[in-house]
Scaffold this active site. Structure first.
Site, PDB file in Angstrom:
ATOM      1  N   LYS A  54       0.938  -1.156  -0.017  1.00  0.00           N
ATOM      2  CA  LYS A  54      -0.046   0.095   0.102  1.00  0.00           C
ATOM      3  C   LYS A  54       0.930   1.347   0.175  1.00  0.00           C
ATOM      4  CE  LYS A  54      -3.971  -2.072   2.175  1.00  0.00           C
ATOM      5  NZ  LYS A  54      -4.593  -2.848   3.433  1.00  0.00           N
ATOM      6  N   GLN A  98      -4.758  -1.197   9.594  1.00  0.00           N
ATOM      7  CA  GLN A  98      -4.494  -2.629   9.072  1.00  0.00           C
ATOM      8  C   GLN A  98      -5.221  -3.790  10.003  1.00  0.00           C
ATOM      9  OE1 GLN A  98      -3.454  -3.455   5.811  1.00  0.00           O
ATOM     10  NE2 GLN A  98      -4.322  -5.593   6.261  1.00  0.00           N
ATOM     11  N   ASP A 121     -10.972   3.251   4.212  1.00  0.00           N
ATOM     12  CA  ASP A 121     -11.468   1.973   4.055  1.00  0.00           C
ATOM     13  C   ASP A 121     -12.740   1.771   4.069  1.00  0.00           C
ATOM     14  OD1 ASP A 121      -9.571   0.004   3.866  1.00  0.00           O
ATOM     15  OD2 ASP A 121      -9.052  -0.263   6.196  1.00  0.00           O
TER      16      ASP A 121
END
Ligand code: NAD
Length: 294
Positions: A54, A98, A121
Site C-alpha cells: 500500500k 490494518q 477503508d
C-alpha cells in the site's frame, strides 16, 4: 467454452495511472498532495506485506505516505491517541488501520474513532449508512474493485441477477449495496443459506467472498455467468510450498463461466488501486475541490 479471464492486474494498473494523473493535476493546480496514513499494529506477516505494498502504491501515485508500525502490545488507548492525532493532522487525508488487530484491541471501537471524512477503508458506520442510503460515501475498496471488474465485462449491471456469497461488513454487505446502486437484482447468501448451488445457478453475476478454498464448484455456475472471486486462501502446494487459491474452483469454473477473475491477479490488485482512488477523493472533499470521476 472457456471463460474470458478478467485481468485485475491490468485494470488496476490503468486505475493507478489515472489516479497518478489526477494527483499530479491537483498538486500543480492547488498545491494539494493527498496523504495516506497506514497504521500497522504487531508483526502479522501477511499484514506487513499488505501495508508495504500500500505504501509503495501511494508513493507511485504521487501521494504522501505516513507509515506507523506499533508494537503488538499496544493498548487500545495508545492506538486511539494516534488516531486522534491523525484525525487532526491536515496533511493526512486518509487513515487506514490494518486489520486484524491484536486481541486486546476492539477493532470496531478503533474504526468508529476514525474521522469519517478520512475513513478511506469505508468501514466507519457513518460511511456504511451513507452507502446503504444511496448517499455519496467512501465505500470499501474491495467491493468497489469488484464492481469495476464486473462493469469491465458488462458495461451496465442494470437488471442482472447478482448473487453475493458472504455477508461481512468488509466485503459482502457493502458489495450488495453497491450492486443495488447499479440496479442489479441482488441476493446475499451466507453460511446458513439453504441450496447454495441452486442460488448460484440463477446468477448472471456471482461474487464469492467466503474464505474457503475452492468451495464453489464449476457445476453450480450458470453457463456464461461472470464470476468474481474475492477469496484469498493459502493452501499446500507442490514440493512443500504453499500457493494461493480463491473461493471458486477455478479449473472447473473456467470451463463454464463466461468471464472469471483469477486468484491471484483478479480482485486483489483492485483493492489497493481503489484505496488510492478513495484517498484522492477524500483529499479533494476535505479541500472543497470537485471529486474526480475515476
Ligand atoms: P468473513 O470471514 O468475515 O466472512 C465470510 C462470509 O462467508 C460470512 O459472511 C459467512 O456467512 C460466509 N460463509 C462462510 N461459510 C459459508 C458457507 N459454507 N456457505 C456460504 N457462505 C459461507 O470474510 P471476509 O472478510 O468477507 O473475506 C472473505 C474472503 O475474501 C477471504 O478469503 C478473504 O481473505 C478475502 N478477502 C480478499 C480481499 C482482496 O483484496 N481480494 C479483501 C478482503 C477479503
Amino acid at each position: 467454452m472457456t471463460a474470458r479471464i478478467i485481468d485485475g492486474k491490468a485494470t488496476a494498473a490503468d486505475l493507478r495511472a489515472a489516479v497518478a494523473v489526477e494527483a499530479r493535476r491537483i498538486a500543480a493546480a492547488h498545491g494539494l498532495v493527498p496523504g495516506l496514513a497506514v497504521v500497522l499494529v504487531g508483526d502479522n506477516a501477511a499484514s506487513k506485506a499488505y501495508v508495504g505494498s500500500k505504501s509503495r502504491a501511494v508513493v507511485e501515485a504521487g501521494m504522501r505516505p505516513f507509515d506507523f508500525h506499533l508494537p503488538v502490545a499496544t493498548s487500545a488507548n495508545e492506538l486511539l491517541g494516534l488516531i486522534g492525532e491523525l484525525n487532526n493532522d491536515a496533511a493526512v487525508h486518509g487513515i487506514l488501520v490494518q486489520l486484524p488487530l491484536p486481541s486486546q484491541i476492539d477493532a470496531a471501537r478503533i474504526i468508529t474513532n476514525i474521522d469519517p471524512a478520512k475513513d478511506v477503508d469505508g468501514f466507519h458506520p457513518l460511511n456504511a449508512g451513507r452507502l446503504a442510503s444511496g448517499l455519496p460515501a467512501l465505500a470499501p475498496c474491495t467491493p468497489v474493485g469488484c464492481i469495476k471488474l464486473a462493469k469491465a465485462v458488462h458495461g451496465s449491471l442494470s437488471g442482472l441477477d447478482a448473487v453475493v456469497i458472504g455477508r461481512s461488513n468488509i466485503v459482502g454487505k457493502p458489495l450488495a449495496q453497491l450492486l443495488l446502486g447499479e440496479n442489479a437484482t441482488v441476493t446475499i447468501a451466507h453460511s446458513r443459506t439453504r441450496d447454495l448451488a441452486g442460488l448460484c445457478a440463477r446468477a448472471d453475476l456471482l461474487f464469492a467472498a467466503i474464505g474457503r478454498p475452492e468451495f464453489i464448484r464449476g457445476g453450480w455456475i450458470r453457463p456464461g455467468a461472470t464470476v468474481i472471486d474475492v477469496g484469498i486462501n493459502r493452501v499446500a502446494g507442490d514440493g512443500g510450498k504453499s500457493r494461493i487459491v480463491g473461493d471458486v474452483c477455478f479449473a472447473e469454473a473456467v470451463a463454464v463461466a463466461g468471464a472469471i477473475t483469477p486468484v491471484p491477479g483478479g480482485v486483489g490488485p483492485m483493492t489497493i488501486a481503489c484505496l488510492l482512488v478513495n484517498t484522492l477523493r477524500a483529499a479533494c472533499m476535505q479541500a472543497g475541490l470537485p471529486v474526480p470521476e475515476i
